[in-house]
Design a protein around this motif. Structure first.
Motif, mmCIF file in Angstrom:
data_model
loop_
_atom_site.group_PDB
_atom_site.id
_atom_site.type_symbol
_atom_site.label_atom_id
_atom_site.label_comp_id
_atom_site.label_asym_id
_atom_site.label_seq_id
_atom_site.Cartn_x
_atom_site.Cartn_y
_atom_site.Cartn_z
ATOM 1 N N PHE C 55 12.570 6.513 4.018
ATOM 2 C CA PHE C 55 11.206 5.935 4.902
ATOM 3 C C PHE C 55 10.958 6.095 6.326
ATOM 4 O O PHE C 55 10.023 6.715 6.877
ATOM 5 N N ARG C 59 8.734 8.877 8.529
ATOM 6 C CA ARG C 59 7.928 8.422 9.518
ATOM 7 C C ARG C 59 8.315 9.165 10.810
ATOM 8 O O ARG C 59 7.140 9.496 11.569
ATOM 9 N N GLU D 112 6.501 1.970 -3.335
ATOM 10 C CA GLU D 112 7.321 2.546 -2.591
ATOM 11 C C GLU D 112 7.379 3.971 -3.377
ATOM 12 O O GLU D 112 7.758 5.112 -2.290
ATOM 13 N N ASP D 115 5.865 6.910 -0.955
ATOM 14 C CA ASP D 115 6.214 6.636 0.467
ATOM 15 C C ASP D 115 6.142 8.200 0.951
ATOM 16 O O ASP D 115 5.450 8.307 2.010
ATOM 17 N N LYS D 119 3.333 9.657 3.699
ATOM 18 C CA LYS D 119 3.917 9.422 5.204
ATOM 19 C C LYS D 119 3.151 9.574 6.475
ATOM 20 O O LYS D 119 3.031 9.015 7.360
ATOM 21 N N ASP D 122 0.912 6.353 6.334
ATOM 22 C CA ASP D 122 1.465 5.255 6.845
ATOM 23 C C ASP D 122 1.886 5.411 8.069
ATOM 24 O O ASP D 122 1.935 4.178 8.980
ATOM 25 N N VAL D 128 2.885 -1.321 6.441
ATOM 26 C CA VAL D 128 2.893 -0.926 5.163
ATOM 27 C C VAL D 128 3.526 -2.061 4.268
ATOM 28 O O VAL D 128 4.619 -2.358 4.204
ATOM 29 N N ARG D 130 3.998 -3.977 0.365
ATOM 30 C CA ARG D 130 4.286 -3.723 -1.017
ATOM 31 C C ARG D 130 3.396 -4.557 -2.003
ATOM 32 O O ARG D 130 3.370 -4.180 -3.174
#
Lengths: 149, 149, 149, 149, 149, 149, 149, 149
Positions: C55, C59, D112, D115, D119, D122, D128, D130
């Motif tokens: 993750f 990022r 997830e 993800d 990206k 996010d 972010v 869930r």
């Protein structure tokens, strides 16, 4: 959600009343220009004094009216612009241009015969309606999600 | 100082050429819409494919033209909008509205007979000219401070 | 008039090359994201150091890429967003949303099969093209007024 | 402090109800698109008249829906965008891009498994999450400073 | 693509030289505040005349420096803000806040020991670098797509 | 870094020449209004035709001059506004207000005797200078970091 | 006139209470960050789940807090930023920078000992106060015109 | 429609009372600067402490007053600026410049003798009135469409 809707354009038929009546019960605050044609034409000189030249007579009035128009368009979420059968209606197209540049949601209300002449204006709109009832139905759907029965 | 000037509106007379020719030697970058009427009307379907309905035929074209128009107006310091004798010319008034809302300096070029119908548009302008020569003189004065002899 | 065009979206086919090659001779400055998929995915950790969690690995990379993307979109007059056959391509739709909110002229390049899924994105666009050649033709028309032969 | 929160994205599960129910008692005004899938797809033609081509059928509807979406996002302080398991959901990513460009606080709600594909989206978000409960907890903390027990 | 990069913050080490030297050959226009500490402190009174009170002495100087800082940040695509070991460096954090509010891409260059104290600033940044070389690598990647070997 | 500096205000002394001469060799692009008083007063009627009423005579001229002033201020990084000994100079204060609202760096050049009357204007400025030389020194420092010897 | 006032900065003394108590009866809506230090530090992981690295632990929390801070500053007419005796307080200076860039009226509340270090921040402020009482007196004067007795 | 009207300028006659009394019953929220001349001049030092130099005495006061002025102008739809017979009134012209740059509807209230000196200010206004009654009549017309009897 209260929707601010400004009703711009043609002032010779009762389309505004049809929309505001049809939209009763919806959470909408309507705005509009002064629709008394004579008052709208003469407001400048009636307040600020006579002008010899028609050009400046018109200028005084157009500028006083712009105080109301500018406020109405800037406060609006949705600007409905009606083009009718008569007159040049350049002020209606001018309002549409301002609304588009300010990122307002634009709805054009016009008869089909003007489609080609209005194509640039229509292309900036989120809907092109033919009747005030369609405008009411759009506003109702936008606010409640309900489609016409 | 380079001045960016966008010449909007009527595409049937040679007013743009009169201005660009008259302004030779001045530090001006001129912009304009596509002035080939047929190309402007049909650009959408010519590139993206035919549409059965004239409404969508017009929409495709108007949106492609909007790429150029939007760029021209947004880049401009001065937007000159010409209203002629014929046609509805709502796209001209629409451009004027956009230019006004974006804070551009607006010059309207129009015959006197349209004064009353254009009063709201004129009221947003910094000059209302009657001839292309006057527009050239304004641009020359703005850039150099020189008045016509 | 130089047109700044940003080519966003799918990075697995040669559509960008088709457009830039086809547009040779036109006054266009093209921008694009980094199209090397591996570099784009790993740029964050390659420069700033490894992360245990995918993750945060993602990022770091996405934020470094955003420096280029943001610059590209903000400088652009026209943003072309290509949706291909594979992958989620949410970054493409995200770029389209940014471009729309910033008032950029948006051209969507997509196969017909995605029409329904892309209807909200398409509705914000000034053109929906099917081939890179159509994009080139639009850009050529916008700059020169010439239609395809 | 009243917080305006717009709930964008997936319309097939009850995540909006979970959030609005969980946030009862907090000073929040929630907005959302029309979540009746059929109405949302057909609103354009139901009001403005049928179209032969599905492309324009979709366009009419998407533009009418945009009146509501644009208002919702522009009025919002916080935009929550939910990505679910199914469909392309490009309109969700498009809304996220608009929200980011307008400087809204963005919360992404996603499983997830998405993800990597999300990206870039996010990376523009301030959280972010869930589960809808996490979104509620964020909103409660933002308004009251209270953390979950 | 020319990238405008403003180098804000600490003026006691050669980090700016490391970045500008390392970035030679890249298409970057660098900006920075006046880094001569004495000149920066005294520029106001040196030009505008002495002040008895240190408060106004500082004000005159800070305002003159703001002419340069404001121009530098507003022109920038990327603002790099360096926090060093010494001093309060509130002007660096202030510049970062301005850059964030103006939508600039923000890179923070700081030692790990400041991570907790800078968490709000870092959270607004697209990268948190530890060395000038990392900043150079980011800029190189952003411009060319090339990762460090 | 090229600095765009607009020199607004009093047009009866040679302060502009003192600044532009003193700043020779610096990377500055200077702008200014038309400083020929007679031309500035009469430009409107000289180009657009005579007006009977002085009020409209003045209006025509002021609006034509506004094309240049607006461009000059909007393009500027720094706006220097000079208040002299004579005349009302409300246009100078008006320019200062526009510059402040647009976020321009403002330098006021005025004799001490006007300090109290100009306190609101000065409070929006980044420097209040007494002589053209001080303005030159500020510009030199801003561009090069060099203080007067 | 309701004044929206955001109280940013130091969270270890009761200066906010002094101001809100002192301003009772005035038409002011106060905003502030979460002032529970532990909650503020841990809100991210408490809601979104633990992180192994302190850097990301801090990032999650800072971003959640940013939802509240951004809303508070954007809604404010006046932003008061308090600098105390301890800690780096870079977030306070960052908030001040954001407020300045957004055109908010900025009041700095700080002890004299920080004057030099805060000179750039102070130079962007409309008042530099030493005590919460002075801030109250400013707010009272701004709203009512009454000076302290 | 509630109209926000800010009454700027001259504070020595009762023109504000004439307008607010005349406009009773209209849906208008009026704003104004502090009109107690002594309080307005001394507010800075009365709250923040004495200054030896009149220049800084004035600066402190002008900046505190700016908190109110800025709020008043930014919240306004219409800014009325009154120029009287005495004093330099540069703050009035400065307010007019700010209002114009922010796109507010501007009404100038002034005696004819100032026409030439105010021509640039007047040219940015939507109305130039001679009496407070005319301002009331404009506001009434804008809100209700009714012209004076």
């Amino acid at each position: 959600m209260t929707l601010n809707v400004y009703l711009s354009g043609e002032i010779h038929t009762d389309w505004r009343e049809q929309i505001t009546t049809g939209a009763q019960g919806l959470d909408i605050a309507f705005g509009a220009p002064v629709t008394d044609h004579a008052a709208s034409d003469d407001c400048g000189v009636a307040i600020l004094g006579a002008e010899d030249k028609k050009f400046w007579h018109d200028r005084l009035g157009a500028q006083v009216n712009a105080i109301r128009t500018r406020k109405g368009i800037e406060d609006a979420d949705v600007v409905v612009v009606r083009f009718g059968d008569k007159y040049k209606q350049w002020n209606a197209a001018f309002d549409a241009g301002m609304a588009a540049a300010l990122g307002k949601s634009l709805i054009i209300l016009q008869p089909e015969e003007h489609d080609h002449a209005l194509k640039e204006v229509d292309a900036a709109a989120l809907a092109v309606a033919r009747t005030p009832q369609q405008v009411v139905q759009i506003l109702e759907y936008v606010l409640t999600g309900a489609l016409p029965q």
